[in-house]
Scaffold this active site. Structure first.
Site, PDB file in Angstrom:
ATOM      1  CE1 TYR A  78      22.862 -20.764 -58.168  1.00 48.34           C
ATOM      2  CE2 TYR A  78      23.513 -18.451 -58.200  1.00 48.34           C
ATOM      3  CZ  TYR A  78      23.220 -19.606 -57.498  1.00 48.34           C
ATOM      4  OH  TYR A  78      23.279 -19.607 -56.121  1.00 48.34           O
ATOM      5  N   GLY A  89      22.114 -19.367 -34.941  1.00 48.48           N
ATOM      6  CA  GLY A  89      20.727 -19.033 -35.275  1.00 48.48           C
ATOM      7  C   GLY A  89      19.662 -19.951 -34.695  1.00 48.48           C
ATOM      8  CB  THR A  99      24.487 -27.464 -48.109  1.00 44.78           C
ATOM      9  OG1 THR A  99      25.717 -27.284 -48.793  1.00 44.78           O
ATOM     10  CG2 THR A  99      24.665 -27.239 -46.617  1.00 44.78           C
ATOM     11  CB  SER A 104      12.633 -21.413 -46.419  1.00 47.68           C
ATOM     12  OG  SER A 104      12.413 -20.036 -46.630  1.00 47.68           O
ATOM     13  CG  ASP A 136      31.159 -29.755 -44.566  1.00 43.83           C
ATOM     14  OD1 ASP A 136      30.078 -29.483 -45.138  1.00 43.83           O
ATOM     15  OD2 ASP A 136      32.236 -29.213 -44.861  1.00 43.83           O
ATOM     16  CG  LEU A 137      24.774 -31.222 -43.342  1.00 44.87           C
ATOM     17  CD1 LEU A 137      23.776 -30.185 -42.870  1.00 44.87           C
ATOM     18  CD2 LEU A 137      24.139 -32.611 -43.359  1.00 44.87           C
ATOM     19  N   GLY A 182      23.464 -27.902 -37.585  1.00 45.87           N
ATOM     20  CA  GLY A 182      23.579 -26.444 -37.509  1.00 45.87           C
ATOM     21  C   GLY A 182      23.338 -25.943 -36.100  1.00 45.87           C
ATOM     22  N   GLY A 186      19.086 -23.157 -35.169  1.00 43.26           N
ATOM     23  CA  GLY A 186      19.558 -24.453 -34.691  1.00 43.26           C
ATOM     24  C   GLY A 186      20.120 -24.368 -33.285  1.00 43.26           C
ATOM     25  CG  ASN A 227      18.472 -25.666 -37.977  1.00 40.45           C
ATOM     26  OD1 ASN A 227      17.559 -24.842 -38.007  1.00 40.45           O
ATOM     27  ND2 ASN A 227      19.745 -25.311 -37.804  1.00 40.45           N
TER      28      ASN A 227
HETATM   29  N1  LIG Z   1      16.575 -17.093 -40.756  1.00 38.16           N
HETATM   30  C1  LIG Z   1      15.485 -17.105 -41.541  1.00 38.16           C
HETATM   31  O1  LIG Z   1      14.824 -16.068 -41.768  1.00 38.16           O
HETATM   32  C2  LIG Z   1      15.026 -18.380 -42.175  1.00 38.16           C
HETATM   33  C3  LIG Z   1      13.845 -18.357 -42.930  1.00 38.16           C
HETATM   34  C4  LIG Z   1      13.410 -19.534 -43.526  1.00 38.16           C
HETATM   35  C5  LIG Z   1      14.139 -20.691 -43.370  1.00 38.16           C
HETATM   36  N2  LIG Z   1      15.295 -20.688 -42.653  1.00 38.16           N
HETATM   37  C6  LIG Z   1      16.041 -21.948 -42.522  1.00 38.16           C
HETATM   38  O2  LIG Z   1      16.410 -22.148 -41.180  1.00 38.16           O
HETATM   39  C7  LIG Z   1      17.565 -22.966 -41.120  1.00 38.16           C
HETATM   40  C8  LIG Z   1      18.537 -22.388 -40.111  1.00 38.16           C
HETATM   41  O3  LIG Z   1      18.981 -21.138 -40.610  1.00 38.16           O
HETATM   42  P1  LIG Z   1      19.419 -19.926 -39.672  1.00 38.16           P
HETATM   43  O4  LIG Z   1      18.561 -18.782 -40.042  1.00 38.16           O
HETATM   44  O5  LIG Z   1      19.519 -20.336 -38.272  1.00 38.16           O
HETATM   45  O6  LIG Z   1      20.864 -19.609 -40.310  1.00 38.16           O
HETATM   46  P2  LIG Z   1      22.332 -19.612 -39.697  1.00 38.16           P
HETATM   47  O7  LIG Z   1      22.380 -18.845 -38.436  1.00 38.16           O
HETATM   48  O8  LIG Z   1      23.211 -19.208 -40.818  1.00 38.16           O
HETATM   49  O9  LIG Z   1      22.561 -21.145 -39.351  1.00 38.16           O
HETATM   50  C9  LIG Z   1      22.770 -22.076 -40.373  1.00 38.16           C
HETATM   51  C10 LIG Z   1      23.515 -23.240 -39.802  1.00 38.16           C
HETATM   52  O10 LIG Z   1      23.760 -24.168 -40.857  1.00 38.16           O
HETATM   53  C11 LIG Z   1      25.118 -24.526 -40.797  1.00 38.16           C
HETATM   54  N3  LIG Z   1      25.639 -24.975 -42.071  1.00 38.16           N
HETATM   55  C12 LIG Z   1      25.734 -24.317 -43.239  1.00 38.16           C
HETATM   56  N4  LIG Z   1      26.360 -25.064 -44.142  1.00 38.16           N
HETATM   57  C13 LIG Z   1      26.666 -26.239 -43.542  1.00 38.16           C
HETATM   58  C14 LIG Z   1      27.333 -27.412 -43.953  1.00 38.16           C
HETATM   59  N5  LIG Z   1      27.860 -27.546 -45.179  1.00 38.16           N
HETATM   60  N6  LIG Z   1      27.457 -28.421 -43.073  1.00 38.16           N
HETATM   61  C15 LIG Z   1      26.962 -28.307 -41.831  1.00 38.16           C
HETATM   62  N7  LIG Z   1      26.347 -27.214 -41.365  1.00 38.16           N
HETATM   63  C16 LIG Z   1      26.202 -26.184 -42.219  1.00 38.16           C
HETATM   64  C17 LIG Z   1      25.829 -23.267 -40.350  1.00 38.16           C
HETATM   65  O11 LIG Z   1      27.146 -23.561 -39.930  1.00 38.16           O
HETATM   66  P3  LIG Z   1      28.311 -22.426 -40.033  1.00 38.16           P
HETATM   67  O12 LIG Z   1      28.016 -21.462 -38.934  1.00 38.16           O
HETATM   68  O13 LIG Z   1      29.563 -23.208 -39.839  1.00 38.16           O
HETATM   69  O14 LIG Z   1      28.203 -21.830 -41.381  1.00 38.16           O
HETATM   70  C18 LIG Z   1      24.892 -22.851 -39.228  1.00 38.16           C
HETATM   71  O15 LIG Z   1      25.142 -23.598 -38.077  1.00 38.16           O
HETATM   72  C19 LIG Z   1      18.095 -23.075 -42.534  1.00 38.16           C
HETATM   73  O16 LIG Z   1      17.743 -24.327 -43.078  1.00 38.16           O
HETATM   74  C20 LIG Z   1      17.350 -21.977 -43.276  1.00 38.16           C
HETATM   75  O17 LIG Z   1      17.180 -22.266 -44.651  1.00 38.16           O
HETATM   76  C21 LIG Z   1      15.749 -19.571 -42.037  1.00 38.16           C
END
Ligand SMILES: NC(=O)c1ccc[n+]([C@@H]2O[C@H](COP(=O)([O-])OP(=O)(O)OC[C@H]3O[C@@H](n4cnc5c(N)ncnc54)[C@H](OP(=O)(O)O)[C@@H]3O)[C@@H](O)[C@H]2O)c1
Length: 295
Positions: A172, A32, A123, A150, A75-76, A28, A34, A102
């Site tokens: 769900y 964000g 994923t 998280s 792609d996860l 990722g 990552g 991440n």
């Molecule tokens: N932001 C928060 O408040 C928060 C809070 C708690 C935990 N987290 C955790 O932090 C981590 C990063 O999240 P973020 O906030 O930075 O969100 P983000 O900006 O949406 O980044 C998520 C990343 O994961 C990638 N991704 C999603 N599905 C994928 C797949 N099938 N294969 C490969 N890559 C994939 C996305 O790629 P695309 O751009 O191509 O979709 C993106 O690069 C996540 O694990 C999330 O659960 C975030």
């Protein structure tokens, strides 16, 4: 006690740390937390293998960041893509100082599946399980595996991992489904840490809550502003959101906490299932079986 906390940034927690000559894999890397993680690893001299759904996305991100790196299509939700990503890393002969698991998706409004498994669980957990276990023999002897979980793992407190509901179709609920995938992240890191210790390596593993940060993660939420409004006083910037990841990845002398869940650059509490080692082993076995079938 750590000198770092809620307000620390990824740059602050890595100040003075030289990662020159090391290689890290970040999933990722194009968005964000990552992306900021990759940027700061690169800033400290690391070579970053940037994983994204496509090579193009990964390449664009690394180019934009201007850090030394190698784009990796991973792609996860696709066993073929994970298989190819593992093969590409192995072919490069590189040794990894760490893997930052991440990438993630959150709160899909309706149940979707990959290979019969609810898509967030696939994923966020299965994909990372397959990638990390597939690359264990490419880790340095003191490598660290960091799994971004998280605080939302708490949404799984009542129903747990629901290993008998893998396709997610039973009652769900988007947040409960996200929560169990994040509980799986915690148990994966914990079980991996136990296995590292038992195998006599100095490798360690950690999970963490990054904080609440406005990113693309809310893409499946109808009204993200309304969701985040009450949380605004306790939200972090993206720079702060990557701090705990970089903290557990690079701070010296935290190995005694291998297997632990962190938040705000400190060990934090999970729900009771997050320290259930029998559940962690059950998840590991199931993950091995299911990913072996698909990879
Ligand atoms: N932001 C928060 O408040 C928060 C809070 C708690 C935990 N987290 C955790 O932090 C981590 C990063 O999240 P973020 O906030 O930075 O969100 P983000 O900006 O949406 O980044 C998520 C990343 O994961 C990638 N991704 C999603 N599905 C994928 C797949 N099938 N294969 C490969 N890559 C994939 C996305 O790629 P695309 O751009 O191509 O979709 C993106 O690069 C996540 O694990 C999330 O659960 C975030």
């Amino acid at each position: 006690m750590s000198e770092f906390g809620f307000h620390s940034t990824a740059e602050e927690v890595t100040q003075g740390i030289d990662l020159g000559g090391t290689t890290w894999l970040v999933t990722g890397c194009n968005s964000g937390i990552g992306k900021e993680t990759a940027r700061v690893l690169g800033l400290r001299g690391a070579h970053v293998i940037g994983g994204a759904r496509t090579e193009q996305k990964a390449k664009e991100a690394l180019d934009e960041l201007g850090i030394p790196g190698t784009p990796l299509a991973c792609d996860l939700a696709s066993p073929t893509s994970i298989h190819d990503a593992i093969a590409q890393v192995k072919e490069s002969q590189v040794l990894l100082a760490g893997i930052i698991a991440n990438a993630g998706i959150m709160a899909l409004p309706a149940p979707e599946q990959a290979h019969g498994i609810e898509l967030q669980f696939y994923t966020n957990h299965f994909g990372h399980f397959a990638l990390v276990t597939g690359l264990v023999d490419r880790l340095t002897d003191d490598a660290r595996v960091v799994v971004v979980s998280s605080g939302a793992h708490r949404y799984a407190a009542t129903h747990g991992l629901e290993l008998d509901n893998l396709d997610g179709t039973r009652d769900y609920e988007p947040w409960r489904a996200y929560g169990r995938s994040k509980l799986a992240n915690i148990l994966f890191a914990r079980t991996l840490a136990h296995r590292f210790a038992a195998s006599g390596t100095r490798r360690t593993a950690y999970s963490l809550h990054p904080g609440v940060i406005r990113t693309n993660l809310t893409r499946h939420i109808a009204d993200p502003d309304a969701l985040l409004a009450p949380l605004r006083p306790s939200m972090k910037s993206i720079a702060q959101g990557a701090a705990t990841t970089l903290y557990v990845a690079t701070q010296p002398a935290i190995e005694a906490h291998s297997g632990c869940y962190f938040s705000d650059c400190a060990v934090a509490k999970t729900i009771k299932q997050g320290t259930d080692d029998a559940l962690g082993e059950a998840l590991w076995k199931l993950s091995e079986d299911r990913t072996a079938v698909h990879l």
